[in-house]
Design a protein around this motif. Structure first.
Motif, PDB file in Angstrom:
ATOM      1  N   LEU A 126      39.906  46.379  46.514  1.00 29.39           N
ATOM      2  CA  LEU A 126      39.208  45.822  45.355  1.00 29.39           C
ATOM      3  C   LEU A 126      40.159  44.996  44.502  1.00 29.39           C
ATOM      4  O   LEU A 126      39.801  43.908  44.028  1.00 29.39           O
ATOM      5  CB  LEU A 126      38.581  46.937  44.523  1.00 29.39           C
ATOM      6  CG  LEU A 126      37.659  46.514  43.381  1.00 29.39           C
ATOM      7  CD1 LEU A 126      36.496  45.684  43.890  1.00 29.39           C
ATOM      8  CD2 LEU A 126      37.153  47.728  42.635  1.00 29.39           C
ATOM      9  N   ASP A 127      41.394  45.484  44.317  1.00 30.55           N
ATOM     10  CA  ASP A 127      42.404  44.716  43.575  1.00 30.55           C
ATOM     11  C   ASP A 127      42.634  43.361  44.231  1.00 30.55           C
ATOM     12  O   ASP A 127      42.684  42.336  43.553  1.00 30.55           O
ATOM     13  CB  ASP A 127      43.740  45.466  43.524  1.00 30.55           C
ATOM     14  CG  ASP A 127      43.694  46.712  42.662  1.00 30.55           C
ATOM     15  OD1 ASP A 127      42.730  46.872  41.883  1.00 30.55           O
ATOM     16  OD2 ASP A 127      44.631  47.525  42.780  1.00 30.55           O
ATOM     17  N   ALA A 128      42.771  43.346  45.558  1.00 27.63           N
ATOM     18  CA  ALA A 128      43.010  42.096  46.283  1.00 27.63           C
ATOM     19  C   ALA A 128      41.806  41.170  46.177  1.00 27.63           C
ATOM     20  O   ALA A 128      41.962  39.960  45.997  1.00 27.63           O
ATOM     21  CB  ALA A 128      43.343  42.389  47.741  1.00 27.63           C
ATOM     22  N   HIS A 129      40.620  41.727  46.248  1.00 23.04           N
ATOM     23  CA  HIS A 129      39.406  40.910  46.197  1.00 23.04           C
ATOM     24  C   HIS A 129      39.211  40.279  44.814  1.00 23.04           C
ATOM     25  O   HIS A 129      38.855  39.112  44.706  1.00 23.04           O
ATOM     26  CB  HIS A 129      38.190  41.751  46.564  1.00 23.04           C
ATOM     27  CG  HIS A 129      36.887  41.020  46.465  1.00 23.04           C
ATOM     28  ND1 HIS A 129      36.532  40.035  47.356  1.00 23.04           N
ATOM     29  CD2 HIS A 129      35.880  41.112  45.576  1.00 23.04           C
ATOM     30  CE1 HIS A 129      35.340  39.557  47.013  1.00 23.04           C
ATOM     31  NE2 HIS A 129      34.918  40.199  45.943  1.00 23.04           N
ATOM     32  N   LEU A 130      39.454  41.044  43.768  1.00 18.81           N
ATOM     33  CA  LEU A 130      39.235  40.545  42.410  1.00 18.81           C
ATOM     34  C   LEU A 130      40.447  39.805  41.847  1.00 18.81           C
ATOM     35  O   LEU A 130      40.349  39.159  40.819  1.00 18.81           O
ATOM     36  CB  LEU A 130      38.873  41.707  41.476  1.00 18.81           C
ATOM     37  CG  LEU A 130      37.559  42.416  41.776  1.00 18.81           C
ATOM     38  CD1 LEU A 130      37.377  43.580  40.821  1.00 18.81           C
ATOM     39  CD2 LEU A 130      36.380  41.459  41.689  1.00 18.81           C
ATOM     40  N   ASP A 131      41.573  39.899  42.516  1.00 21.71           N
ATOM     41  CA  ASP A 131      42.830  39.255  42.100  1.00 21.71           C
ATOM     42  C   ASP A 131      43.410  39.798  40.809  1.00 21.71           C
ATOM     43  O   ASP A 131      44.120  39.100  40.099  1.00 21.71           O
ATOM     44  CB  ASP A 131      42.669  37.732  41.982  1.00 21.71           C
ATOM     45  CG  ASP A 131      42.528  37.056  43.332  1.00 21.71           C
ATOM     46  OD1 ASP A 131      43.072  37.596  44.313  1.00 21.71           O
ATOM     47  OD2 ASP A 131      41.882  36.006  43.408  1.00 21.71           O
ATOM     48  N   TYR A 132      43.113  41.050  40.464  1.00 21.69           N
ATOM     49  CA  TYR A 132      43.771  41.723  39.349  1.00 21.69           C
ATOM     50  C   TYR A 132      43.644  43.221  39.541  1.00 21.69           C
ATOM     51  O   TYR A 132      42.737  43.692  40.206  1.00 21.69           O
ATOM     52  CB  TYR A 132      43.212  41.285  37.994  1.00 21.69           C
ATOM     53  CG  TYR A 132      41.796  41.735  37.698  1.00 21.69           C
ATOM     54  CD1 TYR A 132      41.549  42.877  36.954  1.00 21.69           C
ATOM     55  CD2 TYR A 132      40.696  41.012  38.140  1.00 21.69           C
ATOM     56  CE1 TYR A 132      40.267  43.296  36.673  1.00 21.69           C
ATOM     57  CE2 TYR A 132      39.410  41.411  37.867  1.00 21.69           C
ATOM     58  CZ  TYR A 132      39.200  42.557  37.131  1.00 21.69           C
ATOM     59  OH  TYR A 132      37.931  42.972  36.859  1.00 21.69           O
ATOM     60  N   GLU A 133      44.607  43.958  38.971  1.00 23.16           N
ATOM     61  CA  GLU A 133      44.623  45.404  39.142  1.00 23.16           C
ATOM     62  C   GLU A 133      43.740  46.090  38.109  1.00 23.16           C
ATOM     63  O   GLU A 133      43.378  45.511  37.090  1.00 23.16           O
ATOM     64  CB  GLU A 133      46.054  45.923  39.036  1.00 23.16           C
ATOM     65  CG  GLU A 133      46.923  45.461  40.182  1.00 23.16           C
ATOM     66  CD  GLU A 133      48.294  46.057  40.147  1.00 23.16           C
ATOM     67  OE1 GLU A 133      48.485  47.086  39.474  1.00 23.16           O
ATOM     68  OE2 GLU A 133      49.189  45.497  40.802  1.00 23.16           O
ATOM     69  N   LYS A 134      43.433  47.349  38.377  1.00 20.56           N
ATOM     70  CA  LYS A 134      42.614  48.155  37.487  1.00 20.56           C
ATOM     71  C   LYS A 134      43.250  48.215  36.104  1.00 20.56           C
ATOM     72  O   LYS A 134      44.468  48.324  35.985  1.00 20.56           O
ATOM     73  CB  LYS A 134      42.496  49.569  38.065  1.00 20.56           C
ATOM     74  CG  LYS A 134      41.422  50.403  37.443  1.00 20.56           C
ATOM     75  CD  LYS A 134      41.279  51.698  38.219  1.00 20.56           C
ATOM     76  CE  LYS A 134      40.097  52.478  37.723  1.00 20.56           C
ATOM     77  NZ  LYS A 134      39.864  53.677  38.517  1.00 20.56           N
ATOM     78  N   HIS A 135      42.455  48.124  35.067  1.00 26.58           N
ATOM     79  CA  HIS A 135      42.848  48.168  33.661  1.00 26.58           C
ATOM     80  C   HIS A 135      43.541  46.890  33.181  1.00 26.58           C
ATOM     81  O   HIS A 135      44.038  46.866  32.070  1.00 26.58           O
ATOM     82  CB  HIS A 135      43.728  49.388  33.338  1.00 26.58           C
ATOM     83  CG  HIS A 135      43.097  50.688  33.731  1.00 26.58           C
ATOM     84  ND1 HIS A 135      41.932  51.159  33.182  1.00 26.58           N
ATOM     85  CD2 HIS A 135      43.472  51.606  34.645  1.00 26.58           C
ATOM     86  CE1 HIS A 135      41.619  52.313  33.726  1.00 26.58           C
ATOM     87  NE2 HIS A 135      42.535  52.610  34.623  1.00 26.58           N
ATOM     88  N   GLN A 136      43.618  45.863  34.019  1.00 21.79           N
ATOM     89  CA  GLN A 136      44.146  44.588  33.558  1.00 21.79           C
ATOM     90  C   GLN A 136      42.997  43.720  33.081  1.00 21.79           C
ATOM     91  O   GLN A 136      41.857  43.864  33.517  1.00 21.79           O
ATOM     92  CB  GLN A 136      44.882  43.846  34.673  1.00 21.79           C
ATOM     93  CG  GLN A 136      46.250  44.371  34.971  1.00 21.79           C
ATOM     94  CD  GLN A 136      46.958  43.503  36.004  1.00 21.79           C
ATOM     95  OE1 GLN A 136      46.309  42.836  36.805  1.00 21.79           O
ATOM     96  NE2 GLN A 136      48.271  43.525  35.975  1.00 21.79           N
ATOM     97  N   GLN A 137      43.299  42.812  32.183  1.00 23.30           N
ATOM     98  CA  GLN A 137      42.295  41.877  31.666  1.00 23.30           C
ATOM     99  C   GLN A 137      42.029  40.799  32.702  1.00 23.30           C
ATOM    100  O   GLN A 137      42.953  40.232  33.263  1.00 23.30           O
ATOM    101  CB  GLN A 137      42.788  41.249  30.355  1.00 23.30           C
ATOM    102  CG  GLN A 137      41.747  40.461  29.616  1.00 23.30           C
ATOM    103  CD  GLN A 137      40.629  41.347  29.071  1.00 23.30           C
ATOM    104  OE1 GLN A 137      40.812  42.530  28.862  1.00 23.30           O
ATOM    105  NE2 GLN A 137      39.487  40.761  28.847  1.00 23.30           N
ATOM    106  N   SER A 138      40.782  40.505  32.955  1.00 20.48           N
ATOM    107  CA  SER A 138      40.406  39.488  33.920  1.00 20.48           C
ATOM    108  C   SER A 138      40.196  38.153  33.223  1.00 20.48           C
ATOM    109  O   SER A 138      39.726  38.098  32.089  1.00 20.48           O
ATOM    110  CB  SER A 138      39.121  39.910  34.630  1.00 20.48           C
ATOM    111  OG  SER A 138      38.643  38.864  35.445  1.00 20.48           O
ATOM    112  N   ASP A 139      40.532  37.068  33.929  1.00 19.90           N
ATOM    113  CA  ASP A 139      40.309  35.725  33.402  1.00 19.90           C
ATOM    114  C   ASP A 139      38.906  35.223  33.708  1.00 19.90           C
ATOM    115  O   ASP A 139      38.477  34.218  33.151  1.00 19.90           O
ATOM    116  CB  ASP A 139      41.325  34.747  33.991  1.00 19.90           C
ATOM    117  CG  ASP A 139      42.737  35.070  33.543  1.00 19.90           C
ATOM    118  OD1 ASP A 139      42.896  35.689  32.472  1.00 19.90           O
ATOM    119  OD2 ASP A 139      43.676  34.693  34.264  1.00 19.90           O
TER     120      ASP A 139
END
Length: 63
Positions: A41-54
């Motif tokens: 999921l981290d690889a698919h969304l390009d950010y790790e859990k609890h990080q802010q997404s762009d």
């Protein structure tokens, strides 16, 4: 703890029955699969859990 520690005789002596060992192995397998899915999921969304997404594609179940 290293992988080799799981094969240590002293570690394995704590399991008195086959059911105890089976239960432990099932929990290890479950945790391993969960961690792999989190990594996917981290690889698919390009950010790790609890990080802010762009972008608007977030982990809260809404798209």
């Amino acid at each position: 703890m290293k992988k080799e520690d799981f094969l240590n005789d002293d570690f394995l002596k704590q399991f008195k029955t086959g059911d105890e060992l089976t239960s432990f192995l099932k929990s290890i397998q479950k945790r391993g699969i969960e961690k792999m899915l989190e990594g996917e999921l981290d690889a698919h969304l390009d950010y790790e859990k609890h990080q802010q997404s762009d972008n608007s594609n977030t982990r809260n179940g809404y798209g």
